[in-house]
Design a protein around this motif. Sequence first.
Motif, PDB file in Angstrom:
ATOM      1  N   GLU A 231       3.474   0.940   4.707  1.00  0.00           N
ATOM      2  CA  GLU A 231       2.449   0.704   5.728  1.00  0.00           C
ATOM      3  C   GLU A 231       2.020   2.016   6.375  1.00  0.00           C
ATOM      4  OE1 GLU A 231      -0.156  -1.754   7.640  1.00  0.00           O
ATOM      5  OE2 GLU A 231       1.407  -2.479   6.300  1.00  0.00           O
TER       6      GLU A 231
ATOM      7  N   ARG B  62       1.626  -2.338  -3.009  1.00  0.00           N
ATOM      8  CA  ARG B  62       1.717  -2.577  -1.561  1.00  0.00           C
ATOM      9  C   ARG B  62       2.138  -4.018  -1.272  1.00  0.00           C
ATOM     10  NH1 ARG B  62      -0.277   1.574   1.598  1.00  0.00           N
ATOM     11  NH2 ARG B  62      -1.680   3.034   0.597  1.00  0.00           N
TER      12      ARG B  62
ATOM     13  N   GLN C 231      -2.733  -1.762  -4.763  1.00  0.00           N
ATOM     14  CA  GLN C 231      -2.656  -2.965  -3.933  1.00  0.00           C
ATOM     15  C   GLN C 231      -1.495  -3.847  -4.374  1.00  0.00           C
ATOM     16  OE1 GLN C 231      -4.274  -3.557  -1.139  1.00  0.00           O
ATOM     17  NE2 GLN C 231      -3.137  -5.455  -0.882  1.00  0.00           N
TER      18      GLN C 231
END
Length: 91
Positions: free
Chosen positions: A56, A48, A45
């Motif tokens: 994505e 990201r 996370q």
Amino acid sequence: MSVETDSHGRLYLSSELRQKYGERFHVVEYEDRLELIPIDENPLQAIREAAGDAFEGESVEELRESAREQAKKDAEAGFDRGKRAVEDSDE
């Protein structure tokens, strides 16, 4: 700030530091020092979030496969450079 290890080699960090950086760290060893790099509770996370929408829609497996392919290309390129260097030194 300085800290000392105990008789078992453990470092103790203040509660303020643990609250700020977490409790898990990657230790990076250099010739003249050590560095503690905080490990996020959810590393994927964190990546990201840092990368924005660059990953994505890609699954962990897709990212892993892409990394493997790139590592293989990099290793082959390094092998080829080493092979050329040996060939050049033989001449």
